[in-house]
Write an enzyme that holds these catalytic residues in place. Sequence first.
Site, PDB file in Angstrom:
ATOM      1  N   TYR A   1      49.108  -0.448  53.526  1.00  0.00           N
ATOM      2  CA  TYR A   1      50.340  -0.821  52.836  1.00  0.00           C
ATOM      3  C   TYR A   1      51.552  -0.533  53.700  1.00  0.00           C
ATOM      4  O   TYR A   1      51.465   0.136  54.733  1.00  0.00           O
ATOM      5  CB  TYR A   1      50.448  -0.108  51.483  1.00  0.00           C
ATOM      6  CG  TYR A   1      50.883   1.349  51.541  1.00  0.00           C
ATOM      7  CD1 TYR A   1      50.027   2.332  52.027  1.00  0.00           C
ATOM      8  CD2 TYR A   1      52.152   1.733  51.119  1.00  0.00           C
ATOM      9  CE1 TYR A   1      50.419   3.660  52.080  1.00  0.00           C
ATOM     10  CE2 TYR A   1      52.556   3.065  51.165  1.00  0.00           C
ATOM     11  CZ  TYR A   1      51.687   4.023  51.644  1.00  0.00           C
ATOM     12  OH  TYR A   1      52.082   5.339  51.696  1.00  0.00           O
TER      13      TYR A   1
ATOM     14  N   LYS B   1      48.487   3.584  57.876  1.00  0.00           N
ATOM     15  CA  LYS B   1      49.140   3.697  56.561  1.00  0.00           C
ATOM     16  C   LYS B   1      48.218   3.082  55.512  1.00  0.00           C
ATOM     17  O   LYS B   1      48.359   1.921  55.135  1.00  0.00           O
ATOM     18  CB  LYS B   1      50.513   3.018  56.597  1.00  0.00           C
ATOM     19  CG  LYS B   1      51.436   3.449  55.457  1.00  0.00           C
ATOM     20  CD  LYS B   1      52.872   3.075  55.755  1.00  0.00           C
ATOM     21  CE  LYS B   1      53.804   3.312  54.582  1.00  0.00           C
ATOM     22  NZ  LYS B   1      53.891   4.691  54.112  1.00  0.00           N
TER      23      LYS B   1
ATOM     24  N   GLU C   1      53.710  16.828  58.301  1.00  0.00           N
ATOM     25  CA  GLU C   1      54.748  16.008  57.669  1.00  0.00           C
ATOM     26  C   GLU C   1      54.743  16.297  56.178  1.00  0.00           C
ATOM     27  O   GLU C   1      54.032  17.196  55.729  1.00  0.00           O
ATOM     28  CB  GLU C   1      54.486  14.528  57.950  1.00  0.00           C
ATOM     29  CG  GLU C   1      53.128  14.041  57.460  1.00  0.00           C
ATOM     30  CD  GLU C   1      52.855  12.575  57.770  1.00  0.00           C
ATOM     31  OE1 GLU C   1      53.794  11.816  58.019  1.00  0.00           O
ATOM     32  OE2 GLU C   1      51.668  12.205  57.719  1.00  0.00           O
TER      33      GLU C   1
ATOM     34  N   LEU D   1      52.138  10.045  60.114  1.00  0.00           N
ATOM     35  CA  LEU D   1      52.516   8.635  60.109  1.00  0.00           C
ATOM     36  C   LEU D   1      53.753   8.489  60.998  1.00  0.00           C
ATOM     37  O   LEU D   1      54.711   9.254  60.852  1.00  0.00           O
ATOM     38  CB  LEU D   1      52.838   8.180  58.686  1.00  0.00           C
ATOM     39  CG  LEU D   1      53.177   6.703  58.616  1.00  0.00           C
ATOM     40  CD1 LEU D   1      51.912   5.850  58.734  1.00  0.00           C
ATOM     41  CD2 LEU D   1      53.920   6.371  57.333  1.00  0.00           C
TER      42      LEU D   1
HETATM   43  N1  PDD Z   1      56.063   6.836  52.640  1.00  0.00           N
HETATM   44  N2  PDD Z   1      54.779  10.176  56.190  1.00  0.00           N
HETATM   45  C1  PDD Z   1      54.114   9.759  55.100  1.00  0.00           C
HETATM   46  C2  PDD Z   1      52.852  10.434  54.727  1.00  0.00           C
HETATM   47  C3  PDD Z   1      54.624   8.688  54.346  1.00  0.00           C
HETATM   48  O1  PDD Z   1      53.951   8.249  53.276  1.00  0.00           O
HETATM   49  C4  PDD Z   1      55.845   8.084  54.727  1.00  0.00           C
HETATM   50  C5  PDD Z   1      56.428   6.913  53.981  1.00  0.00           C
HETATM   51  C6  PDD Z   1      56.508   8.573  55.866  1.00  0.00           C
HETATM   52  C7  PDD Z   1      57.805   8.002  56.356  1.00  0.00           C
HETATM   53  O2  PDD Z   1      57.633   6.723  56.916  1.00  0.00           O
HETATM   54  P1  PDD Z   1      58.805   5.635  56.852  1.00  0.00           P
HETATM   55  O3  PDD Z   1      59.995   6.259  57.460  1.00  0.00           O
HETATM   56  O4  PDD Z   1      58.262   4.502  57.628  1.00  0.00           O
HETATM   57  O5  PDD Z   1      59.041   5.318  55.403  1.00  0.00           O
HETATM   58  C8  PDD Z   1      55.926   9.609  56.574  1.00  0.00           C
HETATM   59  C9  PDD Z   1      56.390   5.653  51.875  1.00  0.00           C
HETATM   60  C10 PDD Z   1      57.852   5.455  51.706  1.00  0.00           C
HETATM   61  C11 PDD Z   1      55.619   5.687  50.575  1.00  0.00           C
HETATM   62  O6  PDD Z   1      54.429   5.937  50.640  1.00  0.00           O
HETATM   63  O7  PDD Z   1      56.201   5.430  49.515  1.00  0.00           O
END
Ligand code: PDD
Length: 293
Positions: free
Chosen positions: A35, A149, A181, A205
């Site tokens: 996703y 992801k 993270e 991620l």
């Molecule tokens: N989450 N780390 C994890 C585990 C995440 O699920 C996310 C993003 C990030 C940050 O990535 P980005 O800057 O590309 O949004 C880091 C999304 C927003 C979610 O699962 O809703």
Amino acid sequence: MESEGIVYLNGRFVARGEARIDPEDRGFLFGDGVYEVLRVRASQPLFVDRHHARLTRSAGQCEIAQPFDRAGLEALARELVARNGISDGIVYLQITRGVASRAHVFPPPGTAPTVYAFARATVEDPELWARGVSAILLPDERWGRVDMKTVNLLPNVLAAEKARRAGAYEAILVREGVVTEGSHCNAWIVRQGVALTHPTGPHILAGVTRDTVLRAAARVGVTVEERPFTAEELLGADEVFLTGTTTGVLGVVQVDGTTVGDGRPGPVTRALDGGYRALVEEEVARARAAVAS
Ligand code: PDD
């Protein structure tokens, strides 16, 4: 559950209440899918290049057929934003390995992936950014390839719920003493003016926001080191902050009940938040200009 809104499912735009997914979808049975979440600002889907690149990589590593080229992903996001009248919010896109009689091995060649996407408005509470949030530390119980992801988010879900029950905004995850993270965002600390964040690799991620904040740091003159740091270093840090599509740059002012710094988002966090917001506005202008031309 909202029943309104127009969603995208397998090539069609339908009312959310009309969208039907087969119970033998591998996303449902195995969490066998990938996703993306894109930010929408002023009706513009942002950083489409980076989200498309990450989606293609996640899907490729999982050997899931990813039907979108960059333009196709942007067109889908724009259509959902327009049909739902979204100004600020997100676009969510999920692609699973499709529907097949349950077996762990891949389904027969030619099985179509399931593609589901929606756009949703989000409302930010500016107080969160002004005051900062609290977090708790938890063991990182996820698997060893969280750079993909995927929708396998059970450990993230459990950690996020533990944080919520503790009255915290986020769970910051620790693997063998090292901070990886958050459950849904990247984690950073600041020590002696230098911002630290875990290097990309299999244990985090590679956040699109993380990447944007690296660019913002270069602009606003903040030194960044992409190196692992420990939970101990975090607890003794001058500043702690989180980055993510739904988080922006968000100061953490308390971790496990211990106050960080003076209990307010610190100067480096604020500088990076400002730099990030400026890059977002530039991206909005760039996206608008690209559509107009
Ligand atoms: N989450 N780390 C994890 C585990 C995440 O699920 C996310 C993003 C990030 C940050 O990535 P980005 O800057 O590309 O949004 C880091 C999304 C927003 C979610 O699962 O809703």
